[in-house]
Design a protein around this motif. Structure first.
Motif, PDB file in Angstrom:
ATOM      1  N   ASP A   1      -3.542  -5.461  -7.798  1.00 57.36           N
ATOM      2  CA  ASP A   1      -2.708  -4.279  -7.573  1.00 57.36           C
ATOM      3  C   ASP A   1      -2.925  -2.924  -8.387  1.00 57.36           C
ATOM      4  N   ILE A   2      -2.944  -3.427  -9.842  1.00 63.06           N
ATOM      5  CA  ILE A   2      -2.712  -2.384 -10.740  1.00 63.06           C
ATOM      6  C   ILE A   2      -4.353  -1.677 -10.504  1.00 63.06           C
TER       7      ILE A   2
ATOM      8  N   ALA B   1       1.970   1.576  -3.727  1.00 56.97           N
ATOM      9  CA  ALA B   1       0.765   1.861  -4.294  1.00 56.97           C
ATOM     10  C   ALA B   1       0.501   3.330  -4.100  1.00 56.97           C
TER      11      ALA B   1
ATOM     12  N   ILE C   1      -4.146   0.603  -7.318  1.00 59.13           N
ATOM     13  CA  ILE C   1      -3.380   2.237  -7.577  1.00 59.13           C
ATOM     14  C   ILE C   1      -4.358   3.195  -8.208  1.00 59.13           C
TER      15      ILE C   1
ATOM     16  N   ILE D   1      -7.072   4.236  -5.813  1.00 59.45           N
ATOM     17  CA  ILE D   1      -6.112   5.185  -4.777  1.00 59.45           C
ATOM     18  C   ILE D   1      -6.424   6.438  -5.417  1.00 59.45           C
ATOM     19  N   GLN D   2      -6.053   6.755  -6.739  1.00 55.80           N
ATOM     20  CA  GLN D   2      -5.886   8.085  -7.487  1.00 55.80           C
ATOM     21  C   GLN D   2      -7.176   8.628  -7.180  1.00 55.80           C
TER      22      GLN D   2
ATOM     23  N   ILE E   1       3.062   5.448  -6.108  1.00 59.47           N
ATOM     24  CA  ILE E   1       2.632   5.614  -7.336  1.00 59.47           C
ATOM     25  C   ILE E   1       1.454   6.568  -7.971  1.00 59.47           C
ATOM     26  N   ALA E   2       0.464   6.422  -7.045  1.00 62.50           N
ATOM     27  CA  ALA E   2      -0.705   7.261  -7.223  1.00 62.50           C
ATOM     28  C   ALA E   2      -0.399   8.670  -7.200  1.00 62.50           C
TER      29      ALA E   2
ATOM     30  N   GLN F   1       1.757   9.755 -10.426  1.00 58.55           N
ATOM     31  CA  GLN F   1       0.848   9.946 -11.610  1.00 58.55           C
ATOM     32  C   GLN F   1      -0.141  11.054 -11.550  1.00 58.55           C
TER      33      GLN F   1
ATOM     34  N   PHE G   1       3.212  -7.499 -10.259  1.00 58.75           N
ATOM     35  CA  PHE G   1       2.146  -6.891  -9.743  1.00 58.75           C
ATOM     36  C   PHE G   1       0.813  -7.631 -10.513  1.00 58.75           C
TER      37      PHE G   1
ATOM     38  N   TRP H   1       0.896  -1.136  -0.025  1.00 60.33           N
ATOM     39  CA  TRP H   1       0.080  -0.053  -0.121  1.00 60.33           C
ATOM     40  C   TRP H   1       0.902   1.274   0.074  1.00 60.33           C
TER      41      TRP H   1
END
Length: 416
Positions: A325-326, A6, A329, A332-333, A9-10, A13, A321, A3
């Protein structure tokens, strides 16, 4: 551990597309802010209006009339018969609630219940060659203080002076200004039967409602019986109960027992209360449309990221991943945009409420300037914030699901 990766990464991006992210956050925050402002105004005005209805009038009024006309004996005898009864004349009877004193006594024995016998009618108040048509209510001053707000609305005098002054009358401030009546002046009261009586002004109230201030008067019950030529008669029993929400059930039980029409405050104001439902539906529909437009902004930014990052997604999946998981992510955004929009929306909503609280206006029929009554509870914030998060996650779900379905082998082969 996942997490944390993730979330980083979120964030990265969203940061790479600052302008689109800012637009999406602003869209959500404006939706939340306007929802809080409109919901607080609507809910506050509804609560204030309901409270005025509950405080300014009895919860239940028993009247000397019947909800349905009496069934003719012939229809009782032959309920299934093909009978037509023509030219019937309603039976005349002496108006008034029979044995009202015993009924009031019985009601007051119940815990928390206040009951009062009253006689109402129409009169003309005359002073200095000016006439005003008015409603007169014969009351018990000791109980009227708990049934209505008249005592707290008094500018001069009091209801108690009705007991200590012979032929006393309490009038509204509007009538006082129209006729030029002051405290202790003698006004002439004329009844429909032709009785003329001089009465002394012992109180002047200001309710803030033009109809009441100009057209309502109060006298002792026994004086009203003399004025209206209805000795030992009361045409109403006015009741206040501990829980106003139980008024409809309580009124129905009284009507079933005694037969007289018993009206709760909800029944009397059913049309007005129904308007609040329609108004709230319209308001929430408009604000919901704003939130849906904001949700499309979130959908657009995450869809764009998915399209641009297909190769990165393929590499991540080849590194271990999973599809879940993808998907997480990108969800989460959506959640991050929703949370940022919610927090900023709360700030905007609070600011709008402070601005609205300073607005003053004049309502037709009211003699004082009014302002918006606001619901300052956390409820509008909670509903607006929940709506923002749900719409943000819903907007992110489809692009996140598409990202989870990316096949890394096809993407890498295509790139090669």
């Amino acid at each position: 551990m996942f997490w944390r990766v993730a979330l980083s990464i979120a964030f990265a991006q969203l940061a790479n597309r600052r302008r689109q992210t800012l637009v999406s956050v602003l869209g959500v925050s404006l939706g939340v802010g306007f929802f809080i402002a409109t919901s607080s105004i609507m809910s506050g005005s509804e609560q204030d209006f309901t409270q005025r209805l509950v405080d300014n009038a009895p919860h239940i009024t028993i009247k000397d009339e019947f909800r349905h006309p009496a069934t003719q004996p012939v229809f009782v005898t032959y309920p299934q018969g093909a009978i037509s009864l023509l030219r019937t004349k309603p039976r005349e009877y002496l108006r008034g609630i029979k044995n009202y004193g015993a009924k009031v006594e019985e009601l007051t024995q119940r815990p928390g219940v206040i009951a009062e016998a009253a006689l109402t009618g129409q009169v003309i108040v005359r002073y200095a060659n000016k006439d005003v048509s008015a409603s007169v209510a014969g009351i018990d001053p000791d109980k009227e203080k708990f049934l209505t707000q008249v005592e707290s609305d008094m500018l001069e005098g009091s209801l108690d002076r009705l007991r200590t002054t012979a032929d006393g009358i309490v009038i509204g401030s509007g009538m006082s200004e129209k006729l030029g009546l002051k405290m202790d002046d003698l006004a002439t009261v004329v009844t429909p039967s032709g009785l003329v009586k001089r009465m002394k002004i012992v109180g002047i109230f200001h309710a803030g409602n033009l109809l009441l201030d100009e057209g309502q008067t109060y006298v002792l019950l026994k004086n009203a019986q003399v004025l209206l030529d209805k000795p030992f008669i009361a045409n109403q029993i006015r009741i206040k109960i501990p829980n106003p929400d139980d008024a409809e059930t309580f009124a129905a039980s009284l009507e079933n027992r005694w037969g007289y029409r018993s009206e709760s405050w909800q029944e009397v104001n059913r049309d007005l209360l129904g308007l609040f439902i329609i108004r709230n539906a319209i308001t929430y529909s408009i604000v919901s449309a704003i939130m849906i437009v904001a949700a499309f902004g979130i959908f657009n930014i995450i869809s764009t990221v998915v399209m641009e990052k297909r190769r990165d997604i393929a590499i991540m999946m080849s590194m271990g991943f999973r599809g879940f998981d993808i998907q997480a992510i990108f969800l989460i955004q959506g959640v991050l945009v929703g949370i940022l929009g919610m927090l900023l929306g709360w700030t905007i909503g609070l600011g709008l409420l402070e601005l609205v609280s300073m607005v003053k206006f004049t309502v037709p029929g009211m003699t004082k300037q009014q302002g918006f009554v606001l619901d300052r509870s956390f409820r509008p914030y909670a509903i607006g914030g929940t709506f923002a998060l749900v719409s943000a996650v819903a907007a992110a779900w489809y692009p996140a699901r598409k990202a989870a379905q990316v096949k890394p082998v096809d993407i890498i082969r295509g790139a090669a």
